[in-house]
Enzyme design. Structure first.
Site, PDB file in Angstrom:
ATOM      1  N   GLY A   1      31.555 124.426  34.169  1.00 10.55           N
ATOM      2  CA  GLY A   1      32.451 123.351  34.584  1.00 10.55           C
ATOM      3  C   GLY A   1      33.788 123.789  35.170  1.00 10.55           C
ATOM      4  O   GLY A   1      33.864 124.636  36.065  1.00 10.55           O
TER       5      GLY A   1
ATOM      6  N   SER B   1      43.426 115.262  28.986  1.00  6.06           N
ATOM      7  CA  SER B   1      42.428 114.287  29.454  1.00  6.06           C
ATOM      8  C   SER B   1      43.110 112.935  29.553  1.00  6.06           C
ATOM      9  O   SER B   1      44.097 112.683  28.847  1.00  6.06           O
ATOM     10  CB  SER B   1      41.287 114.200  28.434  1.00  6.06           C
ATOM     11  OG  SER B   1      40.474 113.060  28.672  1.00  6.06           O
TER      12      SER B   1
ATOM     13  N   TYR C   1      38.396 112.982  19.654  1.00  5.23           N
ATOM     14  CA  TYR C   1      38.519 113.676  20.943  1.00  5.23           C
ATOM     15  C   TYR C   1      39.815 113.245  21.638  1.00  5.23           C
ATOM     16  O   TYR C   1      40.618 114.079  22.071  1.00  5.23           O
ATOM     17  CB  TYR C   1      37.307 113.393  21.841  1.00  5.23           C
ATOM     18  CG  TYR C   1      37.475 114.028  23.200  1.00  5.23           C
ATOM     19  CD1 TYR C   1      37.429 115.413  23.348  1.00  5.23           C
ATOM     20  CD2 TYR C   1      37.734 113.250  24.340  1.00  5.23           C
ATOM     21  CE1 TYR C   1      37.629 116.009  24.592  1.00  5.23           C
ATOM     22  CE2 TYR C   1      37.922 113.838  25.578  1.00  5.23           C
ATOM     23  CZ  TYR C   1      37.878 115.216  25.700  1.00  5.23           C
ATOM     24  OH  TYR C   1      38.090 115.808  26.920  1.00  5.23           O
TER      25      TYR C   1
ATOM     26  N   GLY D   1      39.951 112.432  34.446  1.00  2.00           N
ATOM     27  CA  GLY D   1      39.069 111.362  33.986  1.00  2.00           C
ATOM     28  C   GLY D   1      37.630 111.826  34.115  1.00  2.00           C
ATOM     29  O   GLY D   1      37.334 113.022  33.984  1.00  2.00           O
TER      30      GLY D   1
ATOM     31  N   GLU E   1      28.859 120.065  32.101  1.00  2.19           N
ATOM     32  CA  GLU E   1      28.058 120.078  30.868  1.00  2.19           C
ATOM     33  C   GLU E   1      28.755 119.330  29.728  1.00  2.19           C
ATOM     34  O   GLU E   1      28.201 119.186  28.636  1.00  2.19           O
ATOM     35  CB  GLU E   1      27.778 121.530  30.455  1.00  2.19           C
ATOM     36  CG  GLU E   1      26.841 122.220  31.411  1.00  2.19           C
ATOM     37  CD  GLU E   1      26.683 123.702  31.126  1.00  2.19           C
ATOM     38  OE1 GLU E   1      27.011 124.150  30.007  1.00  2.19           O
ATOM     39  OE2 GLU E   1      26.245 124.426  32.038  1.00  2.19           O
TER      40      GLU E   1
ATOM     41  N   VAL F   1      37.296 130.580  20.726  1.00  4.40           N
ATOM     42  CA  VAL F   1      38.738 130.333  20.521  1.00  4.40           C
ATOM     43  C   VAL F   1      39.055 129.837  19.109  1.00  4.40           C
ATOM     44  O   VAL F   1      40.219 129.809  18.711  1.00  4.40           O
ATOM     45  CB  VAL F   1      39.315 129.328  21.560  1.00  4.40           C
ATOM     46  CG1 VAL F   1      39.249 129.899  22.966  1.00  4.40           C
ATOM     47  CG2 VAL F   1      38.638 127.966  21.462  1.00  4.40           C
TER      48      VAL F   1
ATOM     49  N   LYS G   1      43.361 115.389  22.558  1.00  2.00           N
ATOM     50  CA  LYS G   1      43.972 115.532  23.878  1.00  2.00           C
ATOM     51  C   LYS G   1      45.387 114.933  23.899  1.00  2.00           C
ATOM     52  O   LYS G   1      46.245 115.355  24.674  1.00  2.00           O
ATOM     53  CB  LYS G   1      43.075 114.892  24.942  1.00  2.00           C
ATOM     54  CG  LYS G   1      41.731 115.617  25.106  1.00  2.00           C
ATOM     55  CD  LYS G   1      41.905 117.083  25.466  1.00  2.00           C
ATOM     56  CE  LYS G   1      40.595 117.775  25.752  1.00  2.00           C
ATOM     57  NZ  LYS G   1      40.764 119.189  26.137  1.00  2.00           N
TER      58      LYS G   1
HETATM   59  P1  NDP Z   1      31.971 122.096  30.054  1.00  2.00           P
HETATM   60  O1  NDP Z   1      31.165 121.692  28.860  1.00  2.00           O
HETATM   61  O2  NDP Z   1      31.275 122.257  31.343  1.00  2.00           O
HETATM   62  O3  NDP Z   1      32.773 123.455  29.722  1.00  2.00           O
HETATM   63  C1  NDP Z   1      33.388 123.632  28.485  1.00  2.00           C
HETATM   64  C2  NDP Z   1      33.714 125.111  28.330  1.00  2.00           C
HETATM   65  O4  NDP Z   1      34.382 125.276  27.062  1.00  2.00           O
HETATM   66  C3  NDP Z   1      32.502 125.989  28.336  1.00  2.00           C
HETATM   67  O5  NDP Z   1      32.729 127.078  29.190  1.00  2.00           O
HETATM   68  C4  NDP Z   1      32.375 126.467  26.883  1.00  2.00           C
HETATM   69  O6  NDP Z   1      31.939 127.819  26.896  1.00  2.00           O
HETATM   70  C5  NDP Z   1      33.817 126.404  26.416  1.00  2.00           C
HETATM   71  N1  NDP Z   1      33.941 126.300  24.975  1.00  2.00           N
HETATM   72  C6  NDP Z   1      33.570 125.283  24.154  1.00  2.00           C
HETATM   73  N2  NDP Z   1      33.805 125.613  22.873  1.00  2.00           N
HETATM   74  C7  NDP Z   1      34.364 126.857  22.888  1.00  2.00           C
HETATM   75  C8  NDP Z   1      34.834 127.739  21.893  1.00  2.00           C
HETATM   76  N3  NDP Z   1      34.774 127.432  20.591  1.00  2.00           N
HETATM   77  N4  NDP Z   1      35.346 128.934  22.266  1.00  2.00           N
HETATM   78  C9  NDP Z   1      35.399 129.283  23.570  1.00  2.00           C
HETATM   79  N5  NDP Z   1      34.966 128.493  24.567  1.00  2.00           N
HETATM   80  C10 NDP Z   1      34.444 127.294  24.218  1.00  2.00           C
HETATM   81  O7  NDP Z   1      33.131 121.013  30.149  1.00  2.00           O
HETATM   82  P2  NDP Z   1      34.300 120.775  31.235  1.00  2.00           P
HETATM   83  O8  NDP Z   1      34.394 121.898  32.166  1.00  2.00           O
HETATM   84  O9  NDP Z   1      34.125 119.420  31.781  1.00  2.00           O
HETATM   85  O10 NDP Z   1      35.557 120.723  30.243  1.00  2.00           O
HETATM   86  C11 NDP Z   1      36.588 121.684  30.280  1.00  2.00           C
HETATM   87  C12 NDP Z   1      37.837 121.072  29.650  1.00  2.00           C
HETATM   88  O11 NDP Z   1      38.220 119.906  30.389  1.00  2.00           O
HETATM   89  C13 NDP Z   1      37.657 120.631  28.199  1.00  2.00           C
HETATM   90  O12 NDP Z   1      38.843 120.932  27.500  1.00  2.00           O
HETATM   91  C14 NDP Z   1      37.483 119.121  28.323  1.00  2.00           C
HETATM   92  O13 NDP Z   1      37.902 118.434  27.162  1.00  2.00           O
HETATM   93  C15 NDP Z   1      38.373 118.816  29.506  1.00  2.00           C
HETATM   94  N6  NDP Z   1      38.062 117.586  30.219  1.00  2.00           N
HETATM   95  C16 NDP Z   1      36.785 117.328  30.674  1.00  2.00           C
HETATM   96  C17 NDP Z   1      36.522 116.133  31.322  1.00  2.00           C
HETATM   97  C18 NDP Z   1      35.142 115.714  31.739  1.00  2.00           C
HETATM   98  O14 NDP Z   1      34.886 114.511  31.923  1.00  2.00           O
HETATM   99  N7  NDP Z   1      34.217 116.638  31.952  1.00  2.00           N
HETATM  100  C19 NDP Z   1      37.596 115.186  31.612  1.00  2.00           C
HETATM  101  C20 NDP Z   1      38.866 115.536  31.040  1.00  2.00           C
HETATM  102  C21 NDP Z   1      39.087 116.708  30.411  1.00  2.00           C
HETATM  103  P3  NDP Z   1      30.953 128.483  25.843  1.00  2.00           P
HETATM  104  O15 NDP Z   1      30.060 127.408  25.303  1.00  2.00           O
HETATM  105  O16 NDP Z   1      30.235 129.540  26.614  1.00  2.00           O
HETATM  106  O17 NDP Z   1      31.877 129.076  24.829  1.00  2.00           O
HETATM  107  C1  8X3 Z   2      36.930 113.482  29.302  1.00  2.00           C
HETATM  108  C2  8X3 Z   2      37.200 112.215  30.027  1.00  2.00           C
HETATM  109  O1  8X3 Z   2      37.136 109.695  29.795  1.00  2.00           O
HETATM  110  O2  8X3 Z   2      35.248 110.964  28.885  1.00  2.00           O
HETATM  111  O3  8X3 Z   2      38.098 113.956  28.729  1.00  2.00           O
HETATM  112  O4  8X3 Z   2      37.384 110.976  27.775  1.00  2.00           O
HETATM  113  S1  8X3 Z   2      36.727 110.899  29.063  1.00  2.00           S
END
Ligand code: NDP
Ligand code: 8X3
Length: 244
Positions: free
Chosen positions: A12, A131, A144, A175, A180, A56, A148
């Site tokens: 992502g 977020s 969640y 948003g 994934e 992390v 955020k």
């Molecule tokens: P993805 O699920 O595609 O990516 C999430 C990433 O976080 C993966 O690379 C995963 O890697 C990593 N991750 C999860 N848990 C851990 C951990 N314990 N230690 C290290 N790495 C971890 O999601 P997105 O790219 O969409 O999300 C990225 C960020 O953006 C998040 O913080 C999410 O809350 C935020 N966000 C996402 C939105 C959406 O709608 N998609 C909207 C708003 C915010 P691995 O499993 O290999 O460790």
């Molecule tokens: C992810 C966006 O709207 O699903 O942070 O919470 S939402």
């Protein structure tokens, strides 16, 4: 060559951010738990992408990995997840623990590990992935969204503490974005995943990587504190009233 460090770089937004910065000529340190994905990412630019396995949630691991990586110019605290969309009274406490440990505590550990070097060099930038859920509540956003909300307020607090140091802080608040993320949130339920994004024209990881690139490449005297970014198709409805 400037260096960006991205947590959660295996998928992502994190992965797209690494690719964008490397394309622009930066070096990247890509962190995450899935080592085969880190290896595949590094193989794209072995001369410019370094990787390390990092969960992390593990404070000692975070300290070791950050000590070994050397100076970084930009930290992108991206690793994070949502688990479930149930009302609070039905949620799993284990899921709540995982979100708090990852989205809050993991982000704190990485930030604390990166800050002393940035302050000593009087330069650096911490970009936190918040977020829209940190500002606007929706049914099932409970922990969640609160995590955020923490990220947003912590980002504001960092700005106060880093006053005069030259270190910048930005909270990026996307948003609906297809990644994934919803596969993880719905625990692999493909029909819920597909329904959410179908015909919705969601954001793409590259859209947020673009925003991260933009905030970090403003002149040194400019701090973009918050960026809220939604798909054009998404807007916020007014408050509900339950009658009965
Ligand atoms: P993805 O699920 O595609 O990516 C999430 C990433 O976080 C993966 O690379 C995963 O890697 C990593 N991750 C999860 N848990 C851990 C951990 N314990 N230690 C290290 N790495 C971890 O999601 P997105 O790219 O969409 O999300 C990225 C960020 O953006 C998040 O913080 C999410 O809350 C935020 N966000 C996402 C939105 C959406 O709608 N998609 C909207 C708003 C915010 P691995 O499993 O290999 O460790
Ligand atoms: C992810 C966006 O709207 O699903 O942070 O919470 S939402």
């Amino acid at each position: 060559m400037p260096v960006v460090c991205v947590t959660g770089a295996t998928s992502g937004i994190g992965r797209a951010t690494v690719e964008r910065f490397v394309k622009e000529g930066w070096e990247a340190v890509a962190l995450g738990r899935r080592e085969e994905r880190l290896a595949a990412l590094a193989a794209e630019h072995p001369d410019r992408i370094r990787t390390a396995r990092l969960d992390v949630r593990h404070r000692d691991e975070v300290e070791q990995v950050f000590k070994a990586m050397g100076d970084i110019d930009v930290l992108v605290n991206n690793a994070g997840l949502a688990l479930g969309l149930e009302p609070a009274q039905e949620c799993s406490l284990d899921d709540w623990d995982t979100m708090v440990d990852t989205n809050i505590k993991g982000l704190l550990y990485c930030t604390r590990a990166a800050l002393p070097g940035m302050v000593a060099r009087k330069a650096g930038h911490v970009v936190n992935l918040g977020s829209i859920a940190g500002t606007y509540a929706y049914p099932g956003s409970n922990v969640y969204g609160a995590s955020k909300g923490f990220v947003l307020q912590f980002s504001r607090g960092l700005r106060c503490d880093l006053h005069g140091t030259g270190v910048r802080v930005t909270d990026i608040e996307p948003g609906l974005l297809e990644s994934e993320f919803s596969d993880v949130r719905f625990k692999g339920d493909e029909s819920r995943f597909e329904n959410l994004y179908k015909n919705a024209h969601p954001l793409r990881p590259e859209d947020v990587a673009d925003a991260i690139w933009w905030v970090t490449t403003r002149p040194a005297h400019v701090n973009v504190s918050q960026v809220e970014i939604m798909p054009t198709t998404q807007s916020l409805a007014s408050a509900r009233v339950f009658k009965g």
